[in-house]
Design an enzyme around this catalytic site. Sequence first.
Site, PDB file in Angstrom:
ATOM      1  N   LYS A  18       0.941  -1.474   0.123  1.00 43.20           N
ATOM      2  CA  LYS A  18      -0.094  -0.082  -0.026  1.00 43.20           C
ATOM      3  C   LYS A  18       0.955   1.237   0.150  1.00 43.20           C
ATOM      4  O   LYS A  18       0.376   2.221  -0.644  1.00 43.20           O
ATOM      5  CB  LYS A  18      -1.042   0.053   1.140  1.00 43.20           C
ATOM      6  N   ARG A  93      -6.957   3.699  11.430  1.00 44.40           N
ATOM      7  CA  ARG A  93      -6.515   2.212  11.598  1.00 44.40           C
ATOM      8  C   ARG A  93      -7.174   1.347  12.433  1.00 44.40           C
ATOM      9  O   ARG A  93      -7.198   0.072  12.794  1.00 44.40           O
ATOM     10  CB  ARG A  93      -5.024   2.290  12.118  1.00 44.40           C
ATOM     11  N   ARG A 132      11.357  -7.748   3.058  1.00 43.40           N
ATOM     12  CA  ARG A 132      11.778  -6.592   3.121  1.00 43.40           C
ATOM     13  C   ARG A 132      12.746  -6.385   4.225  1.00 43.40           C
ATOM     14  O   ARG A 132      13.654  -5.570   4.354  1.00 43.40           O
ATOM     15  CB  ARG A 132      10.262  -5.555   3.370  1.00 43.40           C
ATOM     16  N   ARG A 138      14.043  -2.968   8.457  1.00 47.90           N
ATOM     17  CA  ARG A 138      13.358  -2.089   9.255  1.00 47.90           C
ATOM     18  C   ARG A 138      12.954  -2.504  10.443  1.00 47.90           C
ATOM     19  O   ARG A 138      12.789  -3.709  10.689  1.00 47.90           O
ATOM     20  CB  ARG A 138      11.783  -1.713   8.459  1.00 47.90           C
ATOM     21  N   ARG A 149       1.475  -7.293  14.080  1.00 51.59           N
ATOM     22  CA  ARG A 149       0.943  -6.121  13.334  1.00 51.59           C
ATOM     23  C   ARG A 149      -0.073  -6.774  12.420  1.00 51.59           C
ATOM     24  O   ARG A 149      -1.265  -6.037  12.134  1.00 51.59           O
ATOM     25  CB  ARG A 149       2.124  -5.229  12.560  1.00 51.59           C
TER      26      ARG A 149
HETATM   27  P1  ADP Z   1       3.019  -1.437   8.510  1.00 52.56           P
HETATM   28  O1  ADP Z   1       1.484  -1.128   7.940  1.00 52.56           O
HETATM   29  O2  ADP Z   1       3.700  -2.288   7.834  1.00 52.56           O
HETATM   30  O3  ADP Z   1       2.622  -1.722   9.951  1.00 52.56           O
HETATM   31  P2  ADP Z   1       3.184   1.657   8.989  1.00 52.56           P
HETATM   32  O4  ADP Z   1       4.227   2.314   8.287  1.00 52.56           O
HETATM   33  O5  ADP Z   1       1.768   1.925   8.454  1.00 52.56           O
HETATM   34  O6  ADP Z   1       3.735   0.221   8.364  1.00 52.56           O
HETATM   35  O7  ADP Z   1       3.138   1.965  10.646  1.00 52.56           O
HETATM   36  C1  ADP Z   1       4.234   1.370  11.333  1.00 52.56           C
HETATM   37  C2  ADP Z   1       3.826   1.572  12.859  1.00 52.56           C
HETATM   38  O8  ADP Z   1       3.411   2.964  13.103  1.00 52.56           O
HETATM   39  C3  ADP Z   1       2.698   0.844  13.419  1.00 52.56           C
HETATM   40  O9  ADP Z   1       3.012  -0.382  13.624  1.00 52.56           O
HETATM   41  C4  ADP Z   1       2.097   1.662  14.391  1.00 52.56           C
HETATM   42  O10 ADP Z   1       3.022   1.401  15.733  1.00 52.56           O
HETATM   43  C5  ADP Z   1       2.374   3.009  14.006  1.00 52.56           C
HETATM   44  N1  ADP Z   1       1.242   3.550  13.334  1.00 52.56           N
HETATM   45  C6  ADP Z   1       1.192   4.046  12.017  1.00 52.56           C
HETATM   46  N2  ADP Z   1      -0.221   4.256  11.875  1.00 52.56           N
HETATM   47  C7  ADP Z   1      -0.802   4.405  13.059  1.00 52.56           C
HETATM   48  C8  ADP Z   1      -2.381   4.674  13.344  1.00 52.56           C
HETATM   49  N3  ADP Z   1      -3.078   5.027  12.518  1.00 52.56           N
HETATM   50  N4  ADP Z   1      -2.534   4.514  14.685  1.00 52.56           N
HETATM   51  C9  ADP Z   1      -1.674   4.167  15.534  1.00 52.56           C
HETATM   52  N5  ADP Z   1      -0.526   3.691  15.134  1.00 52.56           N
HETATM   53  C10 ADP Z   1       0.008   3.850  14.154  1.00 52.56           C
END
Ligand code: ADP
Length: 199
Positions: A18, A93, A132, A138, A149
């Site tokens: 995404k 989310r 990845r 990462r 996750r």
């Molecule tokens: P991924 O979808 O691979 O987990 P993201 O880059 O979208 O990666 O998010 C990485 C981390 O950032 C999440 O695991 C969370 O800890 C935090 N995070 C991102 N977006 C949110 C959100 N909307 N609410 C709470 N935590 C978030």
Amino acid sequence: MTNSSARLLIVGPQGSGKGTQGVRVASALRIPVVSTGDIFRANIKEGTELGQKVTAILDAGDLVPDELTSEIVRDRLSQDDAQGGFLLDGYPRNTAQVAHLDEYLSGRGVALDAVLLLDVPRPESIARLRQRALEQGRSDDTEETIARRLDIYEQETAPILEVYGQRGIVDHIDGVGSLNEVTERIAAALSARGVLATA
Ligand code: ADP
């Protein structure tokens, strides 16, 4: 492809691609990507107060508190470059965040035009994240955190699709295929909504 007022959300499990697809679609539409994950990672890298607050949370694969995340997104969406549209990646989310976003957008007399759901089966997501981890290292791409996750995605994020589904704005996109194939599927879904004018 031109359109200056698209308000989009891209949703999909970790490893669905995404982030990559979001950047492609947003640049075609000339709208900014608002990625909460990127905002948090940038703050961690720069060692800001916010970064220090969220480092342990990201490393555990947990969610940052809703109020804090929503405030950050509201600030970002209030900036000039987001007035003509934006693509959200990673927010909302969970259903509490949907309520926060609804309140913010309706206060401004706007709404999301489309929610792009990238469908990728869990085994495929896990395989891509392992890859990845090897390539990018990462810090939240460890076996344990990946599973955490994905669990949170299934339990907390998938339910937001019911809410948006009832509004008739969800487009299911098959996320398995080449990057270009998936981008074309997204473009087709958006143009069917009249969001994306193909040039
Ligand atoms: P991924 O979808 O691979 O987990 P993201 O880059 O979208 O990666 O998010 C990485 C981390 O950032 C999440 O695991 C969370 O800890 C935090 N995070 C991102 N977006 C949110 C959100 N909307 N609410 C709470 N935590 C978030």
